[in-house]
Scaffold this motif. Sequence first.
Motif, short mmCIF file in Angstrom:
data_model
loop_
_atom_site.label_atom_id
_atom_site.label_comp_id
_atom_site.label_asym_id
_atom_site.label_seq_id
_atom_site.Cartn_x
_atom_site.Cartn_y
_atom_site.Cartn_z
N MET B 258 25.09 -15.78 25.25
CA MET B 258 24.07 -14.94 24.63
C MET B 258 22.81 -14.88 25.49
SD MET B 258 25.14 -13.80 21.70
CE MET B 258 23.58 -13.44 20.88
N VAL B 259 22.41 -16.03 26.00
CA VAL B 259 21.15 -16.11 26.74
C VAL B 259 21.27 -15.40 28.09
CG1 VAL B 259 19.68 -17.78 27.96
CG2 VAL B 259 20.27 -18.15 25.55
N LEU B 260 22.43 -15.51 28.71
CA LEU B 260 22.62 -14.80 29.97
C LEU B 260 22.68 -13.28 29.74
CD1 LEU B 260 23.02 -14.76 32.99
CD2 LEU B 260 25.47 -15.15 32.63
N ALA B 261 23.40 -12.88 28.70
CA ALA B 261 23.53 -11.45 28.43
C ALA B 261 22.18 -10.83 28.07
CB ALA B 261 24.54 -11.22 27.30
N ARG B 262 21.39 -11.55 27.30
CA ARG B 262 20.07 -11.01 26.96
C ARG B 262 19.18 -10.95 28.19
NH1 ARG B 262 20.14 -14.02 21.56
NH2 ARG B 262 18.80 -15.60 22.48
N GLY B 263 19.21 -12.02 29.00
CA GLY B 263 18.39 -12.03 30.20
C GLY B 263 18.77 -10.88 31.13
N LEU B 264 20.07 -10.67 31.32
CA LEU B 264 20.51 -9.59 32.20
C LEU B 264 20.10 -8.23 31.63
CD1 LEU B 264 22.00 -8.43 34.61
CD2 LEU B 264 24.16 -8.68 33.34
N ARG B 265 20.25 -8.08 30.33
CA ARG B 265 19.87 -6.82 29.70
C ARG B 265 18.39 -6.51 29.92
NH1 ARG B 265 21.87 -3.68 25.75
NH2 ARG B 265 20.35 -2.46 24.58
N TYR B 266 17.54 -7.51 29.73
CA TYR B 266 16.11 -7.29 29.98
C TYR B 266 15.89 -6.83 31.41
CZ TYR B 266 15.22 -9.95 25.65
OH TYR B 266 15.18 -10.39 24.35
N HIS B 267 16.59 -7.50 32.35
CA HIS B 267 16.41 -7.14 33.76
C HIS B 267 16.88 -5.72 34.02
CE1 HIS B 267 16.03 -7.96 38.08
NE2 HIS B 267 17.07 -7.14 38.18
N LEU B 268 18.04 -5.37 33.50
CA LEU B 268 18.60 -4.04 33.77
C LEU B 268 17.72 -2.93 33.21
CD1 LEU B 268 22.40 -4.64 33.00
CD2 LEU B 268 21.30 -4.45 35.25
N GLU B 269 17.04 -3.22 32.12
CA GLU B 269 16.17 -2.22 31.50
C GLU B 269 14.74 -2.32 32.03
OE1 GLU B 269 16.60 -2.59 27.28
OE2 GLU B 269 18.65 -1.78 27.29
N ASP B 270 14.56 -3.04 33.12
CA ASP B 270 13.22 -3.17 33.74
C ASP B 270 12.19 -3.64 32.74
OD1 ASP B 270 14.04 -2.13 36.30
OD2 ASP B 270 14.13 -0.15 35.38
N ARG B 271 12.55 -4.69 32.00
CA ARG B 271 11.63 -5.21 30.98
C ARG B 271 10.93 -6.49 31.41
NH1 ARG B 271 11.94 -2.61 26.34
NH2 ARG B 271 13.66 -1.18 26.03
N VAL B 272 11.22 -6.97 32.62
CA VAL B 272 10.72 -8.28 33.04
C VAL B 272 9.74 -8.14 34.20
CG1 VAL B 272 11.38 -10.63 33.67
CG2 VAL B 272 13.04 -9.15 32.51
N LEU B 273 8.55 -8.66 34.06
CA LEU B 273 7.61 -8.80 35.16
C LEU B 273 7.41 -10.28 35.42
CD1 LEU B 273 6.35 -6.30 33.18
CD2 LEU B 273 4.92 -6.09 35.20
N VAL B 274 7.24 -10.64 36.69
CA VAL B 274 7.05 -12.05 37.06
C VAL B 274 5.66 -12.23 37.64
CG1 VAL B 274 7.87 -13.96 38.49
CG2 VAL B 274 9.50 -12.32 37.54
N HIS B 275 4.97 -13.25 37.16
CA HIS B 275 3.64 -13.56 37.66
C HIS B 275 3.44 -15.06 37.55
CE1 HIS B 275 -0.40 -12.28 38.86
NE2 HIS B 275 -0.87 -13.22 38.06
N ASP B 276 3.04 -15.70 38.62
CA ASP B 276 2.77 -17.15 38.60
C ASP B 276 3.97 -17.95 38.10
OD1 ASP B 276 0.24 -16.93 39.53
OD2 ASP B 276 -0.75 -17.19 37.60
N ASN B 277 5.15 -17.59 38.54
CA ASN B 277 6.39 -18.28 38.16
C ASN B 277 6.71 -18.21 36.66
OD1 ASN B 277 8.66 -19.59 39.38
ND2 ASN B 277 8.09 -21.47 38.30
N LYS B 278 6.07 -17.28 35.96
CA LYS B 278 6.38 -17.04 34.55
C LYS B 278 6.73 -15.57 34.36
CE LYS B 278 2.54 -18.56 32.58
NZ LYS B 278 1.66 -19.17 31.54
N THR B 279 7.44 -15.29 33.28
CA THR B 279 7.82 -13.90 33.04
C THR B 279 7.03 -13.31 31.87
OG1 THR B 279 9.57 -14.53 31.50
CG2 THR B 279 10.20 -14.26 33.81
N VAL B 280 6.78 -12.03 31.98
CA VAL B 280 6.39 -11.20 30.84
C VAL B 280 7.62 -10.37 30.53
CG1 VAL B 280 4.95 -9.26 30.10
CG2 VAL B 280 3.95 -11.13 31.46
N VAL B 281 8.18 -10.53 29.34
CA VAL B 281 9.38 -9.79 28.95
C VAL B 281 9.00 -8.82 27.82
CG1 VAL B 281 11.74 -9.94 28.09
CG2 VAL B 281 10.84 -11.75 29.58
N PHE B 282 8.98 -7.55 28.14
CA PHE B 282 8.65 -6.54 27.13
C PHE B 282 9.91 -6.13 26.38
CE2 PHE B 282 4.89 -5.51 29.97
CZ PHE B 282 3.94 -5.97 29.08
N ASP B 283 10.31 -6.98 25.44
CA ASP B 283 11.58 -6.72 24.74
C ASP B 283 11.37 -5.71 23.61
OD1 ASP B 283 10.08 -8.36 23.12
OD2 ASP B 283 11.78 -9.52 22.43
#
Lengths: 283, 283, 283, 283
Positions: B258-283
């Motif tokens: 579940m966690v991998l599929a959700r993470g990949l989905r966020y990435h594929l939909e360009d929902r993840v920004l990375v800053h200071d080794n942390k993510t902003v995930v606009f889910d």
Amino acid sequence: MRTYRLLAACPDRVGIVAKVSNFLATYNGWISEASHHSDNQSGWFFMRYEIRADSLPFDLESFRQAFAPIGREFGMQWQIGDSAQKKRVVLMASRESHCLADLLHRWHSDELDCEISCVIANHDVLRSMVEWHGIPFHHVPVDPADKAPAFAEVSRLVAEHQADVIVLARYMQILPPQLCREFAHRVINIHHSFLPSFIGAKPYHQASLRGVKLIGATSHYVTEELDAGPIIEQDVVRVSHRDSIEEMVRLGRDVEKMVLARGLRYHLEDRVLVHDNKTVVFD
Amino acid sequence: MRTYRLLAACPDRVGIVAKVSNFLATYNGWISEASHHSDNQSGWFFMRYEIRADSLPFDLESFRQAFAPIGREFGMQWQIGDSAQKKRVVLMASRESHCLADLLHRWHSDELDCEISCVIANHDVLRSMVEWHGIPFHHVPVDPADKAPAFAEVSRLVAEHQADVIVLARYMQILPPQLCREFAHRVINIHHSFLPSFIGAKPYHQASLRGVKLIGATSHYVTEELDAGPIIEQDVVRVSHRDSIEEMVRLGRDVEKMVLARGLRYHLEDRVLVHDNKTVVFD
Amino acid sequence: MRTYRLLAACPDRVGIVAKVSNFLATYNGWISEASHHSDNQSGWFFMRYEIRADSLPFDLESFRQAFAPIGREFGMQWQIGDSAQKKRVVLMASRESHCLADLLHRWHSDELDCEISCVIANHDVLRSMVEWHGIPFHHVPVDPADKAPAFAEVSRLVAEHQADVIVLARYMQILPPQLCREFAHRVINIHHSFLPSFIGAKPYHQASLRGVKLIGATSHYVTEELDAGPIIEQDVVRVSHRDSIEEMVRLGRDVEKMVLARGLRYHLEDRVLVHDNKTVVFD
Amino acid sequence: MRTYRLLAACPDRVGIVAKVSNFLATYNGWISEASHHSDNQSGWFFMRYEIRADSLPFDLESFRQAFAPIGREFGMQWQIGDSAQKKRVVLMASRESHCLADLLHRWHSDELDCEISCVIANHDVLRSMVEWHGIPFHHVPVDPADKAPAFAEVSRLVAEHQADVIVLARYMQILPPQLCREFAHRVINIHHSFLPSFIGAKPYHQASLRGVKLIGATSHYVTEELDAGPIIEQDVVRVSHRDSIEEMVRLGRDVEKMVLARGLRYHLEDRVLVHDNKTVVFD
């Protein structure tokens, strides 16, 4: 940090965000939080902005005047609030203390940003707990044979305390339609089931009878139709065959407290919009 | 509905939303989804807009040219993507099938909006499952005594398949630093613990030894430091003394998937920004 | 309903359940709850029986004498308790009220089956809340330069109040080793992280820095090694980039309260056995 | 490890555990797992024992003969099963693959201890997926104007494959009463709502209309009354205003898969007892 909170809903079209954010930028408004939602089914658009109050040259009234033409142009339902104007909350309770004690403690420890004007209860058992917090307690017993006088007194107290919002913290009485209408989307109830399951009385008994594996609670705005108003928040907890009804009641209390506190918090922070008997909660 | 997805991050100040939304409104861009985040600690602002492609007079290249001055004005890190350009995914696996099978099925049933270019595995046990889906399977064994040739081959395959993103679906090998750098924020790993607990090998054994009451999984971008990259998504499942390590492994598999599929989905939909080794995930 | 609670642990072998249940049946003991666990890794067996007190011809002392040969035969670590003998709890707190207020309210509304003998705090801010409940409040300030006198006084109070169990309700001080040893498996602490993540100080700051997507809390028995004792209960709540450290602290408080209350409840009902620094919790 | 699994239910009284465990100890039976439940409302007692098969001098038939007098003495409903006799499962599906693919993969990776005898579907779209697993696929179309021939064929196939249990993996057809009765407590359905909410068709549409904040799924034994059979397992996932019906369907699929797989697992391991239309699940 003091903020103004702008809530708006209107039919969706091009240019709404631009118009509103341009309006704010024109006056150097610093947006500290922005939320948007386009509802594809209804074709409506919902937005919420928090703007640093000290970044704007406005008081609320000037803001309203300056923003009114934009509201008209887009056919918006909108409101602007000031985080510094604490909402006045009237809590209503009966005999059970868990929701009331939880809200009082959150308020006491500065977690809930509101004034608690008073507590109204149809039994006199929680007076000491309320008064320890320095909050007036009004005992308004309800005569099952004639509830009108009690609710007249409730209405009088609510008016006297200039309530912005009424919270039914396990009040266990049905409010009269007139009060529901007057305080539409401003009366929050906690129902001790995962609505729409187990509407009405004794939901834990119903849940036990059906043998469900999770029980829940629902905070919702009160409407004239029982347990059918817009849902603000819900949550559940796992149960099993080992849990008697008494155990369900105990486990359920923790869910009720959390769900009511979260629902009230969303309301106090102007995070809830209602449309078509459903809520948009910008959490 | 085809959309353009605009991601931007820059130091926060007045007027960013106005400028960007004005730019879009000028060209009659219809915003279907808008997300903003002001990070008080870092003072940075993050935004993501989805705009209906057919509402704009642009192709991506024209958009980039028109938007570039705004990006410069605010010192933005920004990108624009087209939902119609499916990302090319290379999956890497070992012997265990649960994450791979889960992603393949989601892709097969049109739940993941991407192309799966190929699967690379260091064992040859999952070939048939992969090939049933019509996807090329490359067996690249890793010699523990000299891993370089294997990773040279991996790099060659990744390049040949023009991968946009690499997913380590329980690959169980550590990628060489060079590949981590080349695909910074484009390699997603699933770690079978609730990071930062139980970094490294055999996390379920570590969890059992410590007697935790919840076990978890973490999908994160791979960096050169093991298990220390930006976390995209996490979840947990309850365990008890009744659960042996084997049971934990079984329960954990479902969380990992579940966690991998959700993470990949966020990435594929360009929902993840990375800053200071942390993510902003606009889910 | 008054019950006797039999807890036993011993190396696993054939005939334990038969021997114990036979013993009970011989005396017409009515088992209202029975729990067993065979741990394959350690080869140990754990059991807990609740027996209706009025079904047995014994008082506790007679039970102990009658059962002792069975305990010896199987090499059992065992104990028998009486639900009618409420455990005496000493609560320790500092400035933060949420865990303390939660436990006090649960006790006040008859949800926690115990006596609360007193509250000991190193600051004097929660006195009024405690005394409203009719519970003695002892202010024992801790001098950072010389903590010994304070802990001598704590030990004296704990002895004077004949504490059965000590609960650190966000006490924020490390107990001296001597007290940890004396009250082994009888001091319950709430740590505001999902252990073993973020051991030590300021776990929410650590969590924010690492960018985790869930934060948690852990109730555990205190041992001499900091935050390393047997875990009784844990839970988590979802956070996101939107949650500042202050928000994490607020969200975390609700998890801390729940996890500590559940952990204490398990302990009060004699549901926890400790073996190899791990717990068996017969919930 | 091969075990015998003894399930029993009877009116509660003193001596049941003693009698049964004594019986087992007499024959040197090694209990690897023991579960008990006394239901205060109904006054019934439920138990489940796993006994190492190699510790007993019995085959199943001898066990049954030796145990029968005890069963009679206590008025037990009881059964004994052998973990080595894998249950024969018939899966029924329609067009949607997620539950079917999930069960097939769990079976394929040895997570579900059963034989999958065949898949019966009223559409022919999932044949290739099933046959890749080496499992027979039967396409039995259902004529809405006359369903009897189809269900006659279903009954014939179920009989031919000597099914022990039937799993409706999103089959979307209502089984005829005759088949429900014949396979009472041996047909498991997955309903895509948190029952008893949203009984019947299109539960996600109903959920969206009501504006709930959590959606769920329920695995239950099929009875003649639609969606009213004993609930085995339930779970939920959080949704918000952002989630369209399509998103709910997508999120719901993961809950459906999990809840069906857990329910089936409990059944296969003989962990479920049914009493008064409710289940006791010894997980």
